[in-house]
Write an enzyme that holds these catalytic residues in place. Sequence first.
Site, mmCIF file in Angstrom:
data_model
loop_
_atom_site.group_PDB
_atom_site.id
_atom_site.type_symbol
_atom_site.label_atom_id
_atom_site.label_comp_id
_atom_site.label_asym_id
_atom_site.label_seq_id
_atom_site.Cartn_x
_atom_site.Cartn_y
_atom_site.Cartn_z
ATOM 1 N N ALA A 65 0.863 -1.173 0.000
ATOM 2 C CA ALA A 65 0.000 0.000 0.000
ATOM 3 C C ALA A 65 0.900 1.224 0.000
ATOM 4 O O ALA A 65 2.047 1.155 0.436
ATOM 5 C CB ALA A 65 -0.883 -0.005 1.242
ATOM 6 N N GLY A 108 0.655 -4.973 1.134
ATOM 7 C CA GLY A 108 -0.616 -5.007 0.402
ATOM 8 C C GLY A 108 -0.452 -5.605 -0.993
ATOM 9 O O GLY A 108 -1.403 -6.158 -1.552
ATOM 10 N N GLU A 111 -0.679 -9.200 -0.477
ATOM 11 C CA GLU A 111 -2.080 -9.507 -0.162
ATOM 12 C C GLU A 111 -2.947 -9.462 -1.423
ATOM 13 O O GLU A 111 -3.837 -10.307 -1.612
ATOM 14 C CB GLU A 111 -2.595 -8.523 0.893
ATOM 15 N N GLU A 131 5.166 -5.201 6.995
ATOM 16 C CA GLU A 131 4.482 -4.144 7.736
ATOM 17 C C GLU A 131 5.078 -3.928 9.120
ATOM 18 O O GLU A 131 5.010 -2.827 9.678
ATOM 19 C CB GLU A 131 2.981 -4.477 7.862
HETATM 20 N N1 DAK Z 1 4.633 3.213 -0.644
HETATM 21 C C1 DAK Z 1 5.058 4.382 -1.176
HETATM 22 N N2 DAK Z 1 6.195 4.500 -1.867
HETATM 23 C C2 DAK Z 1 6.974 3.410 -2.044
HETATM 24 C C3 DAK Z 1 6.583 2.156 -1.513
HETATM 25 C C4 DAK Z 1 5.358 2.081 -0.777
HETATM 26 N N3 DAK Z 1 4.889 0.913 -0.276
HETATM 27 N N4 DAK Z 1 7.547 1.268 -1.828
HETATM 28 C C5 DAK Z 1 8.479 1.936 -2.540
HETATM 29 N N5 DAK Z 1 8.135 3.230 -2.674
HETATM 30 C C6 DAK Z 1 8.856 4.283 -3.366
HETATM 31 C C7 DAK Z 1 10.066 4.732 -2.578
HETATM 32 O O1 DAK Z 1 9.709 5.700 -1.606
HETATM 33 C C8 DAK Z 1 10.924 5.344 -3.669
HETATM 34 O O2 DAK Z 1 10.387 6.619 -3.993
HETATM 35 P P1 DAK Z 1 11.389 7.896 -4.202
HETATM 36 O O3 DAK Z 1 12.175 7.988 -2.966
HETATM 37 O O4 DAK Z 1 12.214 7.507 -5.408
HETATM 38 O O5 DAK Z 1 10.479 9.054 -4.453
HETATM 39 C C9 DAK Z 1 10.635 4.434 -4.864
HETATM 40 O O6 DAK Z 1 9.413 3.760 -4.557
HETATM 41 C C10 DAK Z 1 11.704 3.391 -5.092
HETATM 42 O O7 DAK Z 1 11.905 2.731 -3.861
HETATM 43 P P2 DAK Z 1 13.353 2.557 -3.183
HETATM 44 O O8 DAK Z 1 14.264 3.686 -3.557
HETATM 45 O O9 DAK Z 1 13.134 2.323 -1.746
HETATM 46 O O10 DAK Z 1 13.862 1.241 -3.936
HETATM 47 P P3 DAK Z 1 14.828 0.116 -3.354
HETATM 48 O O11 DAK Z 1 15.104 -0.789 -4.526
HETATM 49 O O12 DAK Z 1 15.982 0.715 -2.616
HETATM 50 O O13 DAK Z 1 13.970 -0.670 -2.262
HETATM 51 C C11 DAK Z 1 11.981 -1.800 -1.453
HETATM 52 C C12 DAK Z 1 12.822 -1.401 -2.690
HETATM 53 C C13 DAK Z 1 10.679 -2.447 -1.999
HETATM 54 C C14 DAK Z 1 12.734 -2.819 -0.610
HETATM 55 C C15 DAK Z 1 11.665 -0.536 -0.602
HETATM 56 O O14 DAK Z 1 11.142 0.482 -1.473
HETATM 57 C C16 DAK Z 1 10.654 -0.793 0.466
HETATM 58 O O15 DAK Z 1 10.999 -1.317 1.526
HETATM 59 N N6 DAK Z 1 9.411 -0.351 0.219
HETATM 60 C C17 DAK Z 1 8.342 -0.458 1.235
HETATM 61 C C18 DAK Z 1 7.841 -1.883 1.351
HETATM 62 C C19 DAK Z 1 6.771 -1.996 2.408
HETATM 63 O O16 DAK Z 1 7.033 -1.661 3.596
HETATM 64 N N7 DAK Z 1 5.600 -2.446 2.014
HETATM 65 C C20 DAK Z 1 4.470 -2.546 2.961
HETATM 66 C C21 DAK Z 1 3.722 -1.231 2.999
HETATM 67 S S1 DAK Z 1 2.425 -1.243 4.178
HETATM 68 C C22 DAK Z 1 -5.224 -2.007 4.325
HETATM 69 C C23 DAK Z 1 -4.850 -2.954 3.405
HETATM 70 C C24 DAK Z 1 -3.502 -3.142 3.109
HETATM 71 C C25 DAK Z 1 -2.539 -2.365 3.737
HETATM 72 C C26 DAK Z 1 -2.920 -1.418 4.637
HETATM 73 C C27 DAK Z 1 -4.261 -1.230 4.937
HETATM 74 N N8 DAK Z 1 -6.597 -1.812 4.650
HETATM 75 C C28 DAK Z 1 -7.597 -2.605 3.941
HETATM 76 C C29 DAK Z 1 -7.020 -0.893 5.623
HETATM 77 C C30 DAK Z 1 -1.186 -2.593 3.347
HETATM 78 C C31 DAK Z 1 -0.132 -2.009 3.976
HETATM 79 C C32 DAK Z 1 1.179 -2.072 3.355
HETATM 80 O O17 DAK Z 1 1.401 -2.621 2.301
#
Ligand code: DAK
Length: 257
Positions: A65, A108, A111, A131
């Site tokens: 997400a 997400g 998921e 998460e």
């Molecule tokens: N959200 C927003 N931006 C993201 C992102 C994300 N999930 N993942 C990556 N980006 C963005 C980064 O901020 C970066 O943007 P800039 O800085 O260039 O502007 C760009 O994508 C490239 O990412 P990185 O520079 O970080 O690239 P790397 O290759 O170094 O790293 C990575 C890739 C995938 C390991 C890293 O980006 C990362 O850790 N990303 C976050 C992964 C994460 O934590 N995912 C879980 C998010 S929480 C719900 C249902 C579902 C959810 C919530 C509520 N309801 C029904 C209520 C779900 C929650 C989630 O998914």
Amino acid sequence: MSEQHLLHEVDCNIAIIRINKPKVLNALSLPLMADLATLLEQYDADDSINVILLSGNERAWAAGADIGDMATASSDEMRRRNQFAIWEQIKAIKKPIVAAVSGFALGGGCELMMHCDIIIASENALFGQPEINLGIIPGAGGTQRFTRAVGKATAMDVVLSGRFLSAKEALSYGLVSRVVPKEHWFEEALSVAKQVATKGPIALRAAKASVLNAQEMPLSKALSEERALFYDLFDTNDQTEGMNAFSEKRKPNFTGT
Ligand code: DAK
């Protein structure tokens, strides 16, 4: 509907949808998810479509997400958004969805992938529910569907540590259906979608519903649901056509009736 974050086209009786936000690794923003659910419903209601192929790009299926959407939200605000309604829409899609997964499938994104029916993963794909790194837990089934797919031991390992699974691990744990060479990830998934798309639409919907029942129902209830669906299919032209075609040594021409 703003569709730039989703590209879609039709190939014969297959709807191909691509998540298209490469700069943020296909982070699933709220508008994107709402549009995706609407688009899936449209193709689900379209009689000319038999199978949906959902894809990201080579670097990311979806990295979760959009964290920016949630960073400052309070518990009340998250409740008010009622995002689960969108996920319920996706869960209710009756036609088979094939997922073409390359790169990151996280949070997400993982998921969403688990809402699909056949998951074709590139050998470079990475899966996880990270998460925990953000101070939250998976919210769209990640602690449940992931656990049912891979088992408690691996689920705890992944969900509590935030580590990623390789495609090889994901296949061995039963999270994905097949792993394919990275050069051909999309073509392989399309080829699977094409094979499924030759089958009868009514039987496909029944088969999907019945397999999903295995995750939701006690065995005895799911078996009786399976039996009812099985009987119902004997009132379809597709059953007659399928069995006649077998006897006549030709390919069936299913009409979805
Ligand atoms: N959200 C927003 N931006 C993201 C992102 C994300 N999930 N993942 C990556 N980006 C963005 C980064 O901020 C970066 O943007 P800039 O800085 O260039 O502007 C760009 O994508 C490239 O990412 P990185 O520079 O970080 O690239 P790397 O290759 O170094 O790293 C990575 C890739 C995938 C390991 C890293 O980006 C990362 O850790 N990303 C976050 C992964 C994460 O934590 N995912 C879980 C998010 S929480 C719900 C249902 C579902 C959810 C919530 C509520 N309801 C029904 C209520 C779900 C929650 C989630 O998914």
